[in-house]
Write a protein that holds these residues in place. Sequence first.
Motif, PDB file in Angstrom:
ATOM      1  N   ALA A 200      19.060 -22.367 -44.163  1.00  0.00           N
ATOM      2  CA  ALA A 200      19.828 -23.391 -44.870  1.00  0.00           C
ATOM      3  C   ALA A 200      20.659 -22.745 -45.982  1.00  0.00           C
ATOM      4  O   ALA A 200      21.813 -23.126 -46.219  1.00  0.00           O
ATOM      5  N   ILE A 201      20.066 -21.756 -46.656  1.00  0.00           N
ATOM      6  CA  ILE A 201      20.819 -20.994 -47.669  1.00  0.00           C
ATOM      7  C   ILE A 201      22.041 -20.338 -47.031  1.00  0.00           C
ATOM      8  O   ILE A 201      23.163 -20.391 -47.568  1.00  0.00           O
ATOM      9  N   MET A 202      21.839 -19.703 -45.882  1.00  0.00           N
ATOM     10  CA  MET A 202      22.965 -19.078 -45.185  1.00  0.00           C
ATOM     11  C   MET A 202      24.032 -20.106 -44.842  1.00  0.00           C
ATOM     12  O   MET A 202      25.240 -19.847 -44.992  1.00  0.00           O
ATOM     13  N   GLY A 203      23.588 -21.271 -44.358  1.00  0.00           N
ATOM     14  CA  GLY A 203      24.537 -22.327 -44.002  1.00  0.00           C
ATOM     15  C   GLY A 203      25.333 -22.799 -45.208  1.00  0.00           C
ATOM     16  O   GLY A 203      26.541 -23.064 -45.114  1.00  0.00           O
ATOM     17  N   SER A 220       9.479 -12.057 -53.606  1.00  0.00           N
ATOM     18  CA  SER A 220      10.186 -11.290 -52.575  1.00  0.00           C
ATOM     19  C   SER A 220      11.085 -12.186 -51.731  1.00  0.00           C
ATOM     20  O   SER A 220      12.195 -11.793 -51.340  1.00  0.00           O
ATOM     21  N   LYS A 221      10.629 -13.410 -51.458  1.00  0.00           N
ATOM     22  CA  LYS A 221      11.451 -14.331 -50.665  1.00  0.00           C
ATOM     23  C   LYS A 221      12.616 -14.864 -51.484  1.00  0.00           C
ATOM     24  O   LYS A 221      13.721 -15.070 -50.948  1.00  0.00           O
ATOM     25  N   LEU A 222      12.411 -15.072 -52.765  1.00  0.00           N
ATOM     26  CA  LEU A 222      13.515 -15.506 -53.617  1.00  0.00           C
ATOM     27  C   LEU A 222      14.560 -14.401 -53.753  1.00  0.00           C
ATOM     28  O   LEU A 222      15.770 -14.678 -53.772  1.00  0.00           O
ATOM     29  N   LYS A 223      14.100 -13.161 -53.812  1.00  0.00           N
ATOM     30  CA  LYS A 223      15.033 -12.034 -53.846  1.00  0.00           C
ATOM     31  C   LYS A 223      15.850 -11.970 -52.554  1.00  0.00           C
ATOM     32  O   LYS A 223      17.070 -11.747 -52.585  1.00  0.00           O
ATOM     33  N   LEU A 224      15.181 -12.191 -51.420  1.00  0.00           N
ATOM     34  CA  LEU A 224      15.889 -12.207 -50.139  1.00  0.00           C
ATOM     35  C   LEU A 224      16.891 -13.353 -50.099  1.00  0.00           C
ATOM     36  O   LEU A 224      17.999 -13.198 -49.568  1.00  0.00           O
ATOM     37  N   LYS A 315      24.260 -26.377 -27.030  1.00  0.00           N
ATOM     38  CA  LYS A 315      25.222 -25.610 -26.240  1.00  0.00           C
ATOM     39  C   LYS A 315      26.530 -25.364 -26.997  1.00  0.00           C
ATOM     40  O   LYS A 315      27.300 -24.469 -26.646  1.00  0.00           O
ATOM     41  N   LEU A 316      26.781 -26.155 -28.032  1.00  0.00           N
ATOM     42  CA  LEU A 316      27.955 -25.945 -28.868  1.00  0.00           C
ATOM     43  C   LEU A 316      27.628 -25.173 -30.141  1.00  0.00           C
ATOM     44  O   LEU A 316      28.374 -24.282 -30.549  1.00  0.00           O
ATOM     45  N   PHE A 317      26.499 -25.520 -30.778  1.00  0.00           N
ATOM     46  CA  PHE A 317      26.195 -24.972 -32.099  1.00  0.00           C
ATOM     47  C   PHE A 317      25.625 -23.556 -32.046  1.00  0.00           C
ATOM     48  O   PHE A 317      25.993 -22.697 -32.853  1.00  0.00           O
ATOM     49  N   ILE A 318      24.733 -23.280 -31.094  1.00  0.00           N
ATOM     50  CA  ILE A 318      24.103 -21.958 -31.032  1.00  0.00           C
ATOM     51  C   ILE A 318      25.128 -20.848 -30.811  1.00  0.00           C
ATOM     52  O   ILE A 318      25.080 -19.818 -31.505  1.00  0.00           O
ATOM     53  N   PRO A 319      26.102 -21.004 -29.900  1.00  0.00           N
ATOM     54  CA  PRO A 319      27.119 -19.949 -29.783  1.00  0.00           C
ATOM     55  C   PRO A 319      27.917 -19.739 -31.071  1.00  0.00           C
ATOM     56  O   PRO A 319      28.340 -18.614 -31.368  1.00  0.00           O
ATOM     57  N   LYS A 320      28.102 -20.795 -31.871  1.00  0.00           N
ATOM     58  CA  LYS A 320      28.782 -20.633 -33.158  1.00  0.00           C
ATOM     59  C   LYS A 320      27.942 -19.768 -34.099  1.00  0.00           C
ATOM     60  O   LYS A 320      28.469 -18.889 -34.796  1.00  0.00           O
ATOM     61  N   LEU A 321      26.624 -20.022 -34.124  1.00  0.00           N
ATOM     62  CA  LEU A 321      25.746 -19.222 -34.974  1.00  0.00           C
ATOM     63  C   LEU A 321      25.738 -17.763 -34.529  1.00  0.00           C
ATOM     64  O   LEU A 321      25.660 -16.856 -35.368  1.00  0.00           O
ATOM     65  N   VAL A 322      25.811 -17.539 -33.219  1.00  0.00           N
ATOM     66  CA  VAL A 322      25.872 -16.161 -32.710  1.00  0.00           C
ATOM     67  C   VAL A 322      27.143 -15.469 -33.210  1.00  0.00           C
ATOM     68  O   VAL A 322      27.113 -14.295 -33.608  1.00  0.00           O
ATOM     69  N   LYS A 323      28.249 -16.186 -33.236  1.00  0.00           N
ATOM     70  CA  LYS A 323      29.498 -15.608 -33.752  1.00  0.00           C
ATOM     71  C   LYS A 323      29.362 -15.267 -35.232  1.00  0.00           C
ATOM     72  O   LYS A 323      29.814 -14.212 -35.686  1.00  0.00           O
ATOM     73  N   TYR A 324      28.736 -16.183 -36.003  1.00  0.00           N
ATOM     74  CA  TYR A 324      28.515 -15.900 -37.419  1.00  0.00           C
ATOM     75  C   TYR A 324      27.624 -14.676 -37.587  1.00  0.00           C
ATOM     76  O   TYR A 324      27.825 -13.856 -38.498  1.00  0.00           O
ATOM     77  N   PHE A 325      26.629 -14.531 -36.721  1.00  0.00           N
ATOM     78  CA  PHE A 325      25.754 -13.355 -36.767  1.00  0.00           C
ATOM     79  C   PHE A 325      26.561 -12.080 -36.511  1.00  0.00           C
ATOM     80  O   PHE A 325      26.427 -11.089 -37.248  1.00  0.00           O
ATOM     81  N   LYS A 326      27.406 -12.099 -35.497  1.00  0.00           N
ATOM     82  CA  LYS A 326      28.217 -10.921 -35.176  1.00  0.00           C
ATOM     83  C   LYS A 326      29.147 -10.548 -36.327  1.00  0.00           C
ATOM     84  O   LYS A 326      29.433  -9.366 -36.546  1.00  0.00           O
ATOM     85  N   ASN A 327      29.603 -11.575 -37.065  1.00  0.00           N
ATOM     86  CA  ASN A 327      30.526 -11.336 -38.173  1.00  0.00           C
ATOM     87  C   ASN A 327      29.819 -11.024 -39.488  1.00  0.00           C
ATOM     88  O   ASN A 327      30.465 -10.885 -40.530  1.00  0.00           O
ATOM     89  N   GLY A 328      28.475 -10.941 -39.439  1.00  0.00           N
ATOM     90  CA  GLY A 328      27.723 -10.605 -40.634  1.00  0.00           C
ATOM     91  C   GLY A 328      27.481 -11.754 -41.591  1.00  0.00           C
ATOM     92  O   GLY A 328      26.979 -11.549 -42.708  1.00  0.00           O
ATOM     93  N   PHE A 330      25.597 -14.525 -40.819  1.00  0.00           N
ATOM     94  CA  PHE A 330      24.347 -15.226 -40.516  1.00  0.00           C
ATOM     95  C   PHE A 330      23.300 -14.176 -40.142  1.00  0.00           C
ATOM     96  O   PHE A 330      22.883 -14.055 -38.997  1.00  0.00           O
ATOM     97  N   PRO A 331      22.859 -13.375 -41.142  1.00  0.00           N
ATOM     98  CA  PRO A 331      22.041 -12.188 -40.870  1.00  0.00           C
ATOM     99  C   PRO A 331      20.566 -12.506 -40.595  1.00  0.00           C
ATOM    100  O   PRO A 331      19.669 -12.159 -41.367  1.00  0.00           O
ATOM    101  N   ILE A 332      20.314 -13.116 -39.467  1.00  0.00           N
ATOM    102  CA  ILE A 332      18.945 -13.519 -39.117  1.00  0.00           C
ATOM    103  C   ILE A 332      18.030 -12.315 -38.878  1.00  0.00           C
ATOM    104  O   ILE A 332      16.803 -12.445 -38.926  1.00  0.00           O
ATOM    105  N   ASP A 333      18.620 -11.147 -38.656  1.00  0.00           N
ATOM    106  CA  ASP A 333      17.803  -9.945 -38.455  1.00  0.00           C
ATOM    107  C   ASP A 333      16.974  -9.613 -39.694  1.00  0.00           C
ATOM    108  O   ASP A 333      15.949  -8.921 -39.597  1.00  0.00           O
ATOM    109  N   LYS A 334      17.366 -10.133 -40.868  1.00  0.00           N
ATOM    110  CA  LYS A 334      16.616  -9.884 -42.097  1.00  0.00           C
ATOM    111  C   LYS A 334      15.367 -10.761 -42.209  1.00  0.00           C
ATOM    112  O   LYS A 334      14.552 -10.563 -43.115  1.00  0.00           O
TER     113      LYS A 334
END
Length: 364
Positions: A200-203, A220-224, A315-328, A330-334
Amino acid sequence: MLIKAAVTFNKGEEFVIEEVELDSPKDDEVLIKMVSSGVCHTDAVARDQLIPVPLPAVLGHEGAGIVEKVGNNVKGIKAGDHVVLSFSSCGHCENCLTGKPYVCEEFNPLNFGGTMNDGTKRLKKGNQELSTFFGQSSFATYAVVNSRNAVVIDKEVDLSIMGPLGCGFQTGAGTVLNGLRPEFGSSIAVFGMGSVGLTAIMGAKIAGCEKIIAIGGTPSKLKLAVELGATHTINYREVEDVVEEIKKITGGGAHYTVETTAVPKIVNQGLYGLRVLGTCAIVGATGDVTLNVQNALMAEGKTMKGFIEGNSVPKLFIPKLVKYFKNGKFPIDKLVKKYDFEDINQAFKDSHEGKVIKPILMIE
């Protein structure tokens, strides 16, 4: 076909990895070779029967995998596609037909009733049928899903960490981007720094909120949260009055709050932390709350609204999130930590104890 699956036999028991039988996909279904699956609190409450899913069952509802076979009537999905598996919906009720599958009239029976869309089951252990969860049962080496559940995504991203986009990650980001839709330059406070709160913070950052307040009790979570876009943090263990702190930061209260914890006291903080005409999004599965409607809501024209699965059309929203991830953006890898499939019970234990934000089971 014979597959391996983590079976929940009885209320509250640990998962047991067993060899079970999976039926072939029907005409509107898809066979998926699972690569990974996120671990979500909803799986835990189903295991513990706070949500009465018929047992025995194969749980798991944040799956990611590769399409192996499609039914005769499936369109837009082909063998070899990378897919994220999301929630089930019927596709023919009024809500589905008006683009609101997250409030499908059949949502509860389709996702928690233990059967596929046609009312039958696909899994069994010997002569014993096993319930399906969210129409996917992703704690398994293979899954059969209705084609509505499978979302094709970009093959260039790391498929192994994409599964939580099907539930937890889309819930957090979608609550902000699809549900609240905050105005550019507005303020938002997010309660709870688990995977839903952090996405939600990312959004909120993507939406252009000026003041983004992360509220939690783990430094640690607040720092993240700050790394992910929060402009301010509040540690409720160190602040005497969270509501007053929100008002200080925002100059009178936030335009929006997001409540992910399901704790009644914090629900009230989410309401009292709003400014006049503010909106509080309820995301956690919350029970009874004592609420002064006059003071908390009506007198200042506030809104309290529930959001399911981030108000998403997957089917519409998840591909958008993937694009945000690729563009840095929506860094869910963290947020993720990977576990071997055989360590499923440890993953749930670590999640419950707050040692990890989002466990992901590596099934491949």
